[in-house]
Enzyme design. Structure first.
Site, short mmCIF file in Angstrom:
data_model
loop_
_atom_site.label_atom_id
_atom_site.label_comp_id
_atom_site.label_asym_id
_atom_site.label_seq_id
_atom_site.Cartn_x
_atom_site.Cartn_y
_atom_site.Cartn_z
N HIS A 197 -7.73 -5.74 0.27
CA HIS A 197 -6.54 -4.91 0.16
C HIS A 197 -5.31 -5.58 0.78
O HIS A 197 -4.19 -5.28 0.37
CB HIS A 197 -6.80 -3.56 0.83
CG HIS A 197 -5.69 -2.57 0.64
ND1 HIS A 197 -5.20 -2.21 -0.60
CD2 HIS A 197 -4.96 -1.85 1.54
CE1 HIS A 197 -4.24 -1.32 -0.46
NE2 HIS A 197 -4.08 -1.09 0.83
N SER A 233 0.84 -1.19 0.00
CA SER A 233 0.00 0.00 0.00
C SER A 233 0.88 1.25 0.00
O SER A 233 1.71 1.41 -0.88
CB SER A 233 -0.96 -0.04 1.19
OG SER A 233 -2.01 0.88 1.04
N ASP A 284 -9.66 -5.42 -5.02
CA ASP A 284 -9.22 -4.48 -3.98
C ASP A 284 -10.14 -3.25 -3.98
O ASP A 284 -10.32 -2.58 -5.00
CB ASP A 284 -7.77 -4.05 -4.27
CG ASP A 284 -7.15 -3.24 -3.15
OD1 ASP A 284 -7.88 -2.70 -2.31
OD2 ASP A 284 -5.91 -3.14 -3.13
#
Length: 320
Positions: free
Chosen positions: A301, A148, A273
């Site tokens: 995610h 991320s 996601d």
């Protein structure tokens, strides 16, 4: 100072002051560890436990690392996403250690058990901290894994400071820009909502994030895992660092960094996601030489949790 594609820079180091975070987390053993690192030595017990090694990265600022040393087959360094700590990867560390690797997780400054000054917090600052840690531990040819926002930081590190990186894994990275692709309007609105929420009600904002983070954990009221995740986001993430991370997600464009990455790269991304759409991973795989996209069919995610076995298997296949 050594400059190159992924140049090394001399980053000032120093001992931190006696901050509240330091008093709570360091202890005598950590102080000895930090002293050894300042002296340019790798502590004898650096890989003996899950965490507790603190490394100076700037005057008055130390970062905490998780270090699980399972052997000499190679070293994998993990950079967690916003606003998480290195413990988020604990089952991935164990898997790698069981297969003979040294697994290191970095609490980025401002998060986890690392020091949390008022600032500065930028992708460049966090990327330079990675370099300082690798130099302090005398590590080269590491596999760098970023998730991320941590993926954006890992990308910046590999592109500008990455002479000690041999392979790169970008897991659902918020790059080349977070506000990108066909869903740009929704992403812009979402990040604006997070920034606004952090200024008024951080707990409620994290509750909303938690609801969309995983596919395998969905009920915050009954799931201890989600309760652990939520507390980590609140208790181990400073407000200035969290806010700065959101601003970087909104504003920073790493497109120019893609061409500067020359190491073999894997892009791990979940098809469904809800936080970072698949087109981000596709853009990374297309823009980085020697990159290949690996998709995950059922994850949210957090691919390293929702499809842990596949994540670990693909990572091991890549680094062998």
């Amino acid at each position: 100072m050594k400059q190159q594609n992924g140049s090394e820079e001399n980053v000032p180091t120093g001992r931190r002051g006696a901050s509240r975070r330091a008093v709570l987390s360091a202890g005598t053993g950590a102080a000895v560890t930090a002293a050894a690192v300042v002296a340019g030595e790798t502590p004898a017990h650096a890989g003996a436990g899950r965490s507790g090694t603190r490394i100076p990265v700037a005057p008055g600022v130390e970062v905490n690392i998780t270090d699980l040393n399972g052997g000499n087959r190679g070293t994998v360094v993990f950079v967690p996403g916003w606003p998480l700590a290195s413990t988020t990867f604990e089952y991935n560390y164990l898997f790698l250690a069981d297969h003979g690797y040294r697994a290191i997780g970095l609490d980025q400054r401002g998060f986890g058990l690392s020091d949390a000054p008022y600032g500065p917090y930028t992708y460049d600052v966090w990327a330079r901290d990675i370099l300082t840690v690798l130099k302090a531990l005398s590590l080269r040819d590491v596999t760098l894994v970023g998730h991320s926002m941590g993926g954006a930081v890992a990308l910046r590190h590999a592109a500008r400071f990455g002479s000690r990186v041999g392979r790169l894994v970008l897991a659902e990275a918020s790059a080349p820009r977070y506000v990108y692709g066909p869903q740009s309007a929704d992403l812009a609105a979402g990040i604006a909502g997070l920034i606004s929420g952090y200024a008024t009600d951080r707990a409620a904002t994290i509750r909303g994030l938690t609801a969309n983070f995983f596919s395998t954990h969905t009920d915050i009221a009954t799931d201890p895992f989600l309760q652990f995740f939520e507390r980590q986001c609140l208790d181990q993430a400073s407000l200035p660092a969290s806010r700065a991370g959101l601003i970087a997600l909104r504003d920073d464009d790493l497109t120019a960094d893609l061409a500067r990455v020359t190491v073999p790269t894997r892009v791990f991304h979940a098809i469904n996601d809800k936080i970072v759409p698949l087109d981000h991973g596709q853009a990374l795989a297309a823009g980085i030489r020697n990159a290949r996209l690996v998709t995950f069919g059922t994850a949210g995610h957090a691919v390293y949790v929702d499809e842990k076995d596949k994540f670990n298997a693909e990572l091991l296949k890549f680094i062998r």
